[in-house]
Design an enzyme around this catalytic site. Sequence first.
Site, PDB file in Angstrom:
ATOM      1  N   TYR B 145      -7.410   1.789  -1.417  1.00  0.00           N
ATOM      2  CA  TYR B 145      -7.153   2.584  -0.221  1.00  0.00           C
ATOM      3  C   TYR B 145      -8.371   3.459   0.115  1.00  0.00           C
ATOM      4  CZ  TYR B 145      -5.231   6.846   2.034  1.00  0.00           C
ATOM      5  OH  TYR B 145      -5.010   7.936   2.823  1.00  0.00           O
ATOM      6  N   ASP B 230      -0.362   5.541  -8.867  1.00  0.00           N
ATOM      7  CA  ASP B 230       0.080   5.853  -7.503  1.00  0.00           C
ATOM      8  C   ASP B 230       1.175   4.847  -7.179  1.00  0.00           C
ATOM      9  OD1 ASP B 230       0.463   5.809  -4.732  1.00  0.00           O
ATOM     10  OD2 ASP B 230      -1.594   6.406  -4.323  1.00  0.00           O
ATOM     11  N   ILE B 232       3.473   5.015  -4.614  1.00  0.00           N
ATOM     12  CA  ILE B 232       4.092   5.413  -3.343  1.00  0.00           C
ATOM     13  C   ILE B 232       4.741   4.265  -2.583  1.00  0.00           C
ATOM     14  CG2 ILE B 232       2.501   7.356  -3.105  1.00  0.00           C
ATOM     15  CD1 ILE B 232       1.146   5.871  -0.828  1.00  0.00           C
ATOM     16  N   LYS B 270       5.869   6.295   2.619  1.00  0.00           N
ATOM     17  CA  LYS B 270       5.915   4.843   2.786  1.00  0.00           C
ATOM     18  C   LYS B 270       7.308   4.302   2.508  1.00  0.00           C
ATOM     19  CE  LYS B 270       1.524   5.197   3.315  1.00  0.00           C
ATOM     20  NZ  LYS B 270       0.925   5.129   4.646  1.00  0.00           N
TER      21      LYS B 270
END
Lengths: 469, 478
Positions: B145, B230, B232, B270
């Site tokens: 990302y 992470d 998410i 998300k």
Amino acid sequence: MGLLSRKVTCNSHGQDSSYFLGWQEYEKNPYHEVNNPQGIIQMGLAENQLSFDLPESWLAKNADAAGFKRDGQSIFKELALFQDYHGLPAFKKALVDFMAEIRGNKVTFDPNHIVLTAGATSANETLMFCLAEQGDAFLLPTPYYPGFDRDLKWRTGVEIVPIQCTSSNRFQITAPALEEAYQQAQRKNLRVKGVLVTNPSNPLGTTMRRDELDLLINFITDKEIHLISDEIYSGTVFSSPGFVSIMEVLKDRSLEQTPVWERVHIVYSLSKDLGLPGFRVGAIYSNDPIVVAAATKMSSFGLVSSQTQYLLSAMLSDKKFTKEYMAKNHKRLQKQQSKLVSGLEKAGIGCLESNAGLFCWVDMRHLLSSNTFEAEMELWKRIVYDVKLNISPGSSCHCSEPGWFRVCFSNISEDTLKLAMQRLKSFVDSIAINDQSHQELKNSRKKFRTKWVFRLSFQSFHDREQDER
Amino acid sequence: MVAMSKIATGNGHGENSPYFDGWKAYETNPFHPTERPEGVIQMGLAENQLCFNLIKNWLIKHPEASLCTPQGVNKFKETALFQDYHGMPEFRQAVAKFMGKVRGDRVKFDPDRIVMSGGATGAHEMVAFCLADPGEAFLVPTPYYPGFDRDLKWRTGVELVPVNCESYNNFKITRNALEAAYVKAQEANLRVKGLLITNPSNPLGTILDRDTLKSMVRFINDKNIHLIGDEIYAATVFMEPEFVSISEIIEEEDVECNRDLIHIVYSLSKDMGFPGFRVGIVYSYNDSVVSCARKMSSFGLVSSQTQHLIASMLSDGEFVDNFITENKELLFKRHKYFTWSLSQVGIGCLKGNSGLFIWMDLRKLLKEKTFAAEMELWRVIINEVKLNVSPGSSFHCEEPGWFRVCFANMDDHTMKVALLRIRTFVLKNNEAMVPLKLCRPSSLKLSLSRSLSRRMEAPGIMSPHSPLPQSPLVRART
């Protein structure tokens, strides 16, 4: 461990300070009228709890605006998706108009120059990241809000150098004090990037006078440095003299086209003026578009929740509401402050004459066993543990003189305030009885100091009494 | 005149990359079905817009969740005053419960380890501040990302060292690649403090398998460095294989792990589609980190108004169960239709089972195997095809020709328009096409609870690209 960063292992979060320790004691034994009448009364928290009925009744009348709806249509999805760091335009407009209203519309603000942040805590840190770095320093007049040690220094690496202010002139900033602070920074090999003031002041509860503001502008012009004016209490000015914003002074001196204009930045928040600390609404206002641009990008780390922006844009756009709120809130603050002042007086305690804020700067120097910070801590502990009042010792605010305490008045009811004052009076009376051997010496010191302080607060008390009638 | 800080005047915010062009193109000419049908379609924004009806219905039935209704206003004062950085207990409990359910209740989360942050953006920066000092580094597998460059490095002074992953093995993170990155960091005199993984992956849309996860845990324990997961996109896993969280791996018997090294970053942006509400979470198994992060959370607390709403919503077990199931179904259907339609015109993508995007293979459409060619193709697709998607180079991908294309941030009609445009463009350039096996939509496995057999395209099929960059600039999360 070596495994974690230095920020974890050091103390720069500032939480070992007595300011927070008092809170901890309160939390272990909080006062409750019915459930715990012997508990500690919280007077260390600068919250405004006097005016909630006003937004509550606004909400009752404005369900549509507040309840995720616009013209009856649900806008939940729109809000849930809105993460633009430029912020909700309607909210920014409402916010700058509110700020202008607080300043009697003598200045206006451009919504494109405002940056929304998660509370003033985040605003102050973000400004530090924008204006300074490791090896730099900001000058702050003492006494100052203890949280600045964390907000300005912890993760940024920036240093604070105090501008020493004293009771000799009501803790106002003087030219020699400014210069001395600047020199001190240089001796420490720190590059001074600016001055940060809180106006109205926390913990003093006073507004800065025009000549002080002029002095500051002259100083930052001469040194070519920034000025940050933390004006989060600007809406709590309940009596004269009124609030004079730094922007107003710049305007009056026609400095808009000069370099200093872009070096003045304001920090704002709705936590104190509207009593909404939980909603985390802070703002940076800068005349420098580069600062605005940088701070806007940084605000990604702490944006204001879109649902909160939406609710408050509706509330603050209602001018009828804001006008009514300001008027009633001021009256209530004034009334509660004067109850505190008179209660203190009955206990033989004076305070700095104040016209703003949610607290008073109380003079207990005559109650110290010696003119030292150790004695102040000793007195403080007795007040927290024996008198059962959580108040903030001046040393936690970096005051240069021992014996001053910040006492909050707007987060408790009138009855609780009355009880707190009774407890204080009993405590002071008991000291008088127990301290037979030092009576003479104390009396003479007390007379000298309290006479001066009494004159200030007593006089203003009388003035206010007349106004209220 | 005294200057601003280096942080403020430098490029660490990451917004000066050329990929801004895609966003500019979108913003000057955004698609609208009736008002601007020739406008640019936004496919560079990883948003989940599929579940709003479910949420709206819940809100209508639960007016007390809002402080602004007659049923909720009695909570206004106490909520407006609540600024305790521990967060509302009911909020933490509800989030912990939700995180557990998203992992099939295979693990439990302790509400006292839940620390708030200003979105996952704030969470990542906070974790970096807690775990590393300026000049130290984290390893991050590519592609990753683009926002990490800002979130982890900008104000913290921490460095990122890429762990190179390649398409030949579907971008798997190998032990060798980890070791190589570690050595590279040392050679650059960077002290490695941790490994950051995104699982499910952005931009790949895939999850990490058990073996890879175990191998990573072994790696970080061997090196005595942190592992930041992470997660998410955890609730966006719409197809088998089932999601495996780090929180599960560390409980396994054959895994030896120092828990003080394990940290999870979470968010509702998300999984639930709530990026505007800024609900970020740091969940650490290290007590010192929890304690420090909690103090730091003062810089980005979740609005108490939002905590109140989320606490109400996520403590409704029935709603949560329905939401998780329906979210998966809607994502599955959308993904299926999208990838099937692309395959019909010979465009393949990495086989994915999660996320809000596909990792599209347009290598065959490149004039040459270079990033310059990727940028060229990307510009064609913004300007001619009028789709804004994100070129692989913005994700630090090692190989040119890959693009991330988001599919969950639009309605069905817009998606069809986008697919039609792609089809038209590809057919115009059909000399570069490679025919692929057709896939039958009905035969795909939907979720764990279903037992339909599955026939997908050949694994990891890729095909030529349409470069569409995404500009992370204005909108926070990509």
